[in-house]
Design a protein around this motif. Structure first.
Motif, PDB file in Angstrom:
ATOM      1  N   GLU A  69      27.690   7.778   3.675  1.00 14.17           N
ATOM      2  CA  GLU A  69      27.018   8.410   4.811  1.00 14.17           C
ATOM      3  C   GLU A  69      28.009   9.221   5.642  1.00 14.17           C
ATOM      4  O   GLU A  69      27.733  10.375   6.016  1.00 14.17           O
ATOM      5  CB  GLU A  69      26.366   7.331   5.678  1.00 14.17           C
ATOM      6  CG  GLU A  69      25.671   7.858   6.930  1.00 14.17           C
ATOM      7  CD  GLU A  69      25.161   6.754   7.832  1.00 14.17           C
ATOM      8  OE1 GLU A  69      24.886   7.037   9.012  1.00 14.17           O
ATOM      9  OE2 GLU A  69      25.059   5.596   7.369  1.00 14.17           O
ATOM     10  N   ASP A  70      29.170   8.647   5.931  1.00 19.58           N
ATOM     11  CA  ASP A  70      30.151   9.345   6.754  1.00 19.58           C
ATOM     12  C   ASP A  70      30.751  10.549   6.039  1.00 19.58           C
ATOM     13  O   ASP A  70      31.166  11.518   6.682  1.00 19.58           O
ATOM     14  CB  ASP A  70      31.267   8.379   7.172  1.00 19.58           C
ATOM     15  CG  ASP A  70      30.794   7.343   8.174  1.00 19.58           C
ATOM     16  OD1 ASP A  70      29.671   7.488   8.700  1.00 19.58           O
ATOM     17  OD2 ASP A  70      31.538   6.374   8.435  1.00 19.58           O
ATOM     18  N   PHE A  71      30.773  10.512   4.706  1.00 20.13           N
ATOM     19  CA  PHE A  71      31.273  11.648   3.950  1.00 20.13           C
ATOM     20  C   PHE A  71      30.261  12.790   3.923  1.00 20.13           C
ATOM     21  O   PHE A  71      30.621  13.949   3.756  1.00 20.13           O
ATOM     22  CB  PHE A  71      31.616  11.224   2.521  1.00 20.13           C
ATOM     23  CG  PHE A  71      32.265  12.300   1.706  1.00 20.13           C
ATOM     24  CD1 PHE A  71      33.609  12.608   1.885  1.00 20.13           C
ATOM     25  CD2 PHE A  71      31.529  13.030   0.787  1.00 20.13           C
ATOM     26  CE1 PHE A  71      34.204  13.621   1.149  1.00 20.13           C
ATOM     27  CE2 PHE A  71      32.116  14.037   0.037  1.00 20.13           C
ATOM     28  CZ  PHE A  71      33.461  14.340   0.223  1.00 20.13           C
ATOM     29  N   GLY A  72      28.991  12.452   4.081  1.00 16.08           N
ATOM     30  CA  GLY A  72      27.957  13.488   4.094  1.00 16.08           C
ATOM     31  C   GLY A  72      26.903  13.361   3.020  1.00 16.08           C
ATOM     32  O   GLY A  72      25.969  14.155   2.957  1.00 16.08           O
ATOM     33  N   GLY A  73      27.042  12.358   2.140  1.00 17.62           N
ATOM     34  CA  GLY A  73      25.992  12.081   1.164  1.00 17.62           C
ATOM     35  C   GLY A  73      26.045  12.879  -0.120  1.00 17.62           C
ATOM     36  O   GLY A  73      25.324  12.575  -1.068  1.00 17.62           O
ATOM     37  N   LYS A  74      26.911  13.908  -0.179  1.00 13.49           N
ATOM     38  CA  LYS A  74      27.033  14.724  -1.391  1.00 13.49           C
ATOM     39  C   LYS A  74      28.499  15.050  -1.656  1.00 13.49           C
ATOM     40  O   LYS A  74      29.303  15.133  -0.725  1.00 13.49           O
ATOM     41  CB  LYS A  74      26.247  16.035  -1.261  1.00 13.49           C
ATOM     42  CG  LYS A  74      24.751  15.896  -1.347  1.00 13.49           C
ATOM     43  CD  LYS A  74      24.088  17.268  -1.387  1.00 13.49           C
ATOM     44  CE  LYS A  74      22.575  17.146  -1.596  1.00 13.49           C
ATOM     45  NZ  LYS A  74      21.934  18.482  -1.704  1.00 13.49           N
TER      46      LYS A  74
END
Length: 407
Positions: free
Chosen positions: A61-66
């Motif tokens: 989630e913190d990375f951005g999901g992709k």
């Protein structure tokens, strides 16, 4: 009339082209999968279990999901603290697209089995709490990393400050498996180097229900420090029975190098106050750890263990390395894991060595007296920062082939 065949051929060509392009596009859209291999039902369940899965998902989630334009999924498996079970899960993940990288693991025998599979397939594995020094020594692999602790890091730095306080004689209560022996050896060497004495030792089986005879031997040794080498439920059982024997009240000091906040919470700090240990993580250490841990608590209803914090950090760094490498190729990603500094709530400016060990500080801690507790889960006093260089086994002593190659 001549236009019809031309249009027909064009349509056929378009269909053929679409049939070639569509699978490629579908393949490109396949998720990047991170496998959390953990003990969901055995003796390590309270320090890992769903909390490790949650920690990995928080990192995603913190990375951005992709990453690389592809969605990221977290899958999980229960190794049951059995090497054959863990190896079977990971073999299936690697060979059938179930996971591109593995995190967590913890149990040493399972970790070594998984690491060998990762080596043969050039896949990434990031260990959380895995005690065996072999992970970054004899069994090291180009795509394998140790993110939290090993036997050396939580044993070797502790004797010197204790001996400086006058606590200079020791008795070992050690779990009878490779991790226990490795921790005892590391501590014994440090005790001798610092001028202390080992008065005796005794080994107990894993999942031991009765520590009575072992505690009596430790008590009768008159050693100033009883050094308990155990994990998970064995720690809880041993400390409960030590309280019944009045060992601390009798003047002996208990050190449990591998201490989890969940053990302390289960026992109640009145039963373990003064206990000394080393840890790479404490939720209440600074504003950043507190903010992350409160997020974790809202979903898990318990503060994170050091293992769960390491899973978050290792997962996040893996995703950063994938992005930097522009690839899921294990060797390319491993190169970026070593090159990129590790910066998150777990560690600042951490560096990954040639042997796969994450250089990061440890903290010598003790359990507070009940009267000193100001809020829920406020259990630790951080007494000393152990610099990363002191917590890590020197590379000059390394038996990892990768270290020799890097010189």
């Amino acid at each position: 009339m001549t236009a019809r065949p031309t249009r027909t051929l064009a349509a056929i060509a378009l269909l053929i082209g679409s049939s070639i392009i569509a699978p490629a596009a579908a393949e490109d859209a396949q998720p990047v999968r991170i496998g959390v291999l953990s003990d969901m039902s055995g003796m390590y369940r309270d320090i890992m279990r769903p909390g490790s899965v949650l920690a990995a998902k928080m990192a995603v989630e913190d990375f951005g999901g992709k990453v690389l334009g592809r969605p990221i999924e977290v899958v999980s498996g229960d190794h049951q603290a059995k090497p054959d079970v863990g190896a079977a899960i990971v073999r299936n993940w690697f060979d059938n697209g179930g996971a591109d990288a593995i995190v967590d693991i913890a149990q040493s025998a399972v970790a070594l089995a998984v690491q060998e599979l990762a080596r043969t397939r050039n896949k990434i594995v990031i260990h959380g709490v895995t005690g065996s020094p072999a992970i970054t020594q004899q069994a090291c692999a180009a795509t394998a990393f140790s993110w939290s602790l090993n036997a050396y890091a939580i044993s070797a730095p502790l004797p010197k400050p204790l001996i400086e306080r006058g606590l200079d004689s020791f008795f070992f209560l050690s779990a009878d498996y490779s991790f226990g022996k490795a921790m005892e050896d590391a501590a014994a060497g440090a005790i001798k180097k610092a001028g202390g004495k080992v008065l005796g030792s005794v080994r107990f089986p894993q999942n031991n229900p009765d520590f009575g005879s072992f505690l009596l031997q430790a008590q009768s040794s008159k050693a100033k420090v009883i050094w308990l080498i155990s994990a998970a439920e064995d720690t809880t059982t041993a400390l409960k029975q030590a309280k019944e024997f009045g060992i601390v009240e009798g003047g002996q000091h208990i050190v449990v190098p591998l201490t989890y906040i969940t053990n302390v919470h289960a026992l109640g700090i009145a039963n373990v106050q003064g206990l000394t240990f080393a840890t790479p993580f404490y939720w209440d250490r600074n504003d950043e750890t507190r903010a992350w841990s409160q997020r974790f608590f809202k979903q898990h209803q318990a503060m994170p263990t050091m293992d769960q914090a390491a899973v978050y950090s290792g997962t996040l760094h893996y995703l950063k390395a994938v992005a930097a490498a522009g690839s899921l190729d294990g060797l390319k990603v491993a190169e970026q894991i070593r090159q990129l500094p590790v910066n998150d709530m777990y560690v600042h400016d951490g560096a990954v060595r040639a042997d796969g060990w994450l250089m990061h500080p440890f903290y010598m801690a003790s359990i507070k007296a009940p009267s000193d507790v100001k809020k829920p889960w406020d259990y630790y006093t951080i007494e000393k920062v152990i610099p990363a260089a002191e917590a890590a086994q020197p590379l000059s002593e390394s038996q990892c082939p990768l270290v020799a190659q890097s010189r």
